[in-house]
Design a protein around this motif. Sequence first.
Motif, mmCIF file in Angstrom:
data_model
loop_
_atom_site.group_PDB
_atom_site.id
_atom_site.type_symbol
_atom_site.label_atom_id
_atom_site.label_comp_id
_atom_site.label_asym_id
_atom_site.label_seq_id
_atom_site.Cartn_x
_atom_site.Cartn_y
_atom_site.Cartn_z
ATOM 1 N N UNK A 12 -1.020 -9.146 19.046
ATOM 2 C CA UNK A 12 -0.376 -7.834 19.033
ATOM 3 C C UNK A 12 0.597 -7.709 17.871
ATOM 4 N N UNK A 13 1.375 -8.774 17.628
ATOM 5 C CA UNK A 13 2.324 -8.754 16.516
ATOM 6 C C UNK A 13 1.602 -8.737 15.176
ATOM 7 N N UNK A 14 0.499 -9.524 15.097
ATOM 8 C CA UNK A 14 -0.270 -9.525 13.859
ATOM 9 C C UNK A 14 -0.854 -8.141 13.581
ATOM 10 N N UNK A 15 -1.322 -7.463 14.640
ATOM 11 C CA UNK A 15 -1.870 -6.129 14.470
ATOM 12 C C UNK A 15 -0.799 -5.140 14.016
ATOM 13 N N UNK A 20 1.626 -1.929 9.560
ATOM 14 C CA UNK A 20 2.750 -1.591 8.690
ATOM 15 C C UNK A 20 2.368 -1.784 7.223
ATOM 16 N N UNK A 21 1.715 -2.902 6.917
ATOM 17 C CA UNK A 21 1.296 -3.155 5.543
ATOM 18 C C UNK A 21 0.277 -2.106 5.093
ATOM 19 N N UNK A 22 -0.658 -1.798 5.983
ATOM 20 C CA UNK A 22 -1.648 -0.783 5.624
ATOM 21 C C UNK A 22 -0.989 0.583 5.434
ATOM 22 N N UNK A 23 0.016 0.907 6.251
ATOM 23 C CA UNK A 23 0.733 2.177 6.087
ATOM 24 C C UNK A 23 1.435 2.257 4.748
ATOM 25 N N UNK A 24 2.040 1.116 4.321
ATOM 26 C CA UNK A 24 2.707 1.093 3.013
ATOM 27 C C UNK A 24 1.689 1.285 1.896
ATOM 28 N N UNK A 25 0.550 0.580 1.991
ATOM 29 C CA UNK A 25 -0.494 0.735 0.979
ATOM 30 C C UNK A 25 -1.047 2.157 0.970
ATOM 31 N N UNK A 26 -1.217 2.759 2.151
ATOM 32 C CA UNK A 26 -1.717 4.121 2.238
ATOM 33 C C UNK A 26 -0.752 5.113 1.594
ATOM 34 N N UNK A 27 0.556 4.921 1.882
ATOM 35 C CA UNK A 27 1.552 5.810 1.286
ATOM 36 C C UNK A 27 1.595 5.644 -0.226
ATOM 37 N N UNK A 28 1.501 4.386 -0.702
ATOM 38 C CA UNK A 28 1.530 4.130 -2.142
ATOM 39 C C UNK A 28 0.302 4.728 -2.827
ATOM 40 N N UNK A 29 -0.874 4.519 -2.235
ATOM 41 C CA UNK A 29 -2.093 5.084 -2.824
ATOM 42 C C UNK A 29 -2.047 6.612 -2.814
ATOM 43 N N UNK A 30 -1.519 7.207 -1.750
ATOM 44 C CA UNK A 30 -1.435 8.666 -1.681
ATOM 45 C C UNK A 30 -0.463 9.204 -2.720
ATOM 46 N N UNK A 31 0.675 8.504 -2.903
ATOM 47 C CA UNK A 31 1.639 8.945 -3.908
ATOM 48 C C UNK A 31 1.045 8.874 -5.309
ATOM 49 N N UNK A 32 0.332 7.778 -5.621
ATOM 50 C CA UNK A 32 -0.302 7.663 -6.930
ATOM 51 C C UNK A 32 -1.385 8.724 -7.113
#
Length: 375
Positions: A12-15, A20-32
């Motif tokens: 559960x913690x790993x998920x 969270x990491x995927x959300x950061x990558x998604x936000x970064x890719x969307x901003x770019x």
Amino acid sequence: MPERDDHSLHPTRRRAISRIVFGILLALASALFILVIRPFVMPALLAAITAGVFFPLRNRLRSLFGDRKSPTAVVVLLLVVLIVVIPVSGLVYLTIENVLRLAHTVGTWGPDVHKVLESVVTFGQQLGIVPQGEPSTLLSRDSVLKALQQYSTGIAGRISHFLSNTLRTGLMVVVYLYSLFFFLRDGDEILTNFLDFIPLDREQKDSILSHFISVSRATIKSTIVMGIIQGVVAGVGFYVAGLKSPLLWGILTGLLAALPNFGPILIWLPAGVLLAASGHTGPALVILLGVGGLMGASDYLLRPRIIGDDIRMHDLLVFLGIFGGVALFGLPGILIGPIIMAVFVQIWTIFRLMYESDYRAANAMSPGASPEPDE
């Protein structure tokens, strides 16, 4: 039996960390992504609106071409170039030419403008809102001439700056036409994929989409068709009245025709009042009675017939949408602003219906509520 790794993370913690990491990558890719397409958002948005307006024609032609997407898109694209791009380009050229001509001659208007302003000052003195005194002493002719010269220089400078960005303008036109081709060819798939990301029921999505298309069609009809009609009426009226640059004033009137019952007044009413104040009674009557009367008749008789069954908004929302759109997007805001206002109103309407539905459901489930009888 292998030993248990005490340092391993709970699933559960790993998920949670992965999300969270995927959300950061998604936000970064969307901003770019936004930064990359930001310079071309406006032509792409105009292309999407144009494709939505020409979708019925595209569907008819596609049946003639045996459901072949690319040839149909090419034919519709060529029609858009002939109907929209070339006329708009010619209109822009004529506008720039007339503005430059007006800017070069506006400095010679000093005596005429000063005479009109003296008449306005005299009228204000009769009403008691302007101090008494000789109008020529209250209003210096040199100051009027200097202001006109500064104004003409500013106009010429802005036009020169616009012409210096010809390469950028050409790039925007290319992006518009390229985007329009793919919206015409693959618009159904693009729209379906886009709507899949909206967390609403299918009925609500269809309501927003149909409202968007209907308001886009009504806005374009009102802007283009009424703009042509009222612009021609104003240009002919200004020519008959003997005003300088009647083509330019006709074009400006046509642009303001997007504002029902209000826009063209900003052009013909001041022109008629200034002509009357300067003693030109005949031309003033042509503008105030002829042009003004035809403008009012076209707004009340032709506009409802042209728009037809397409959704109409309140005039105040149209007014705020057009001026807010122009302030935010420039000249294309005349089309984009009202559409944004319409989508905003429709989304809030859906929210109100959802809230009322949830409220009725909550009341029905409350302990004190009586169950609805079975049919």
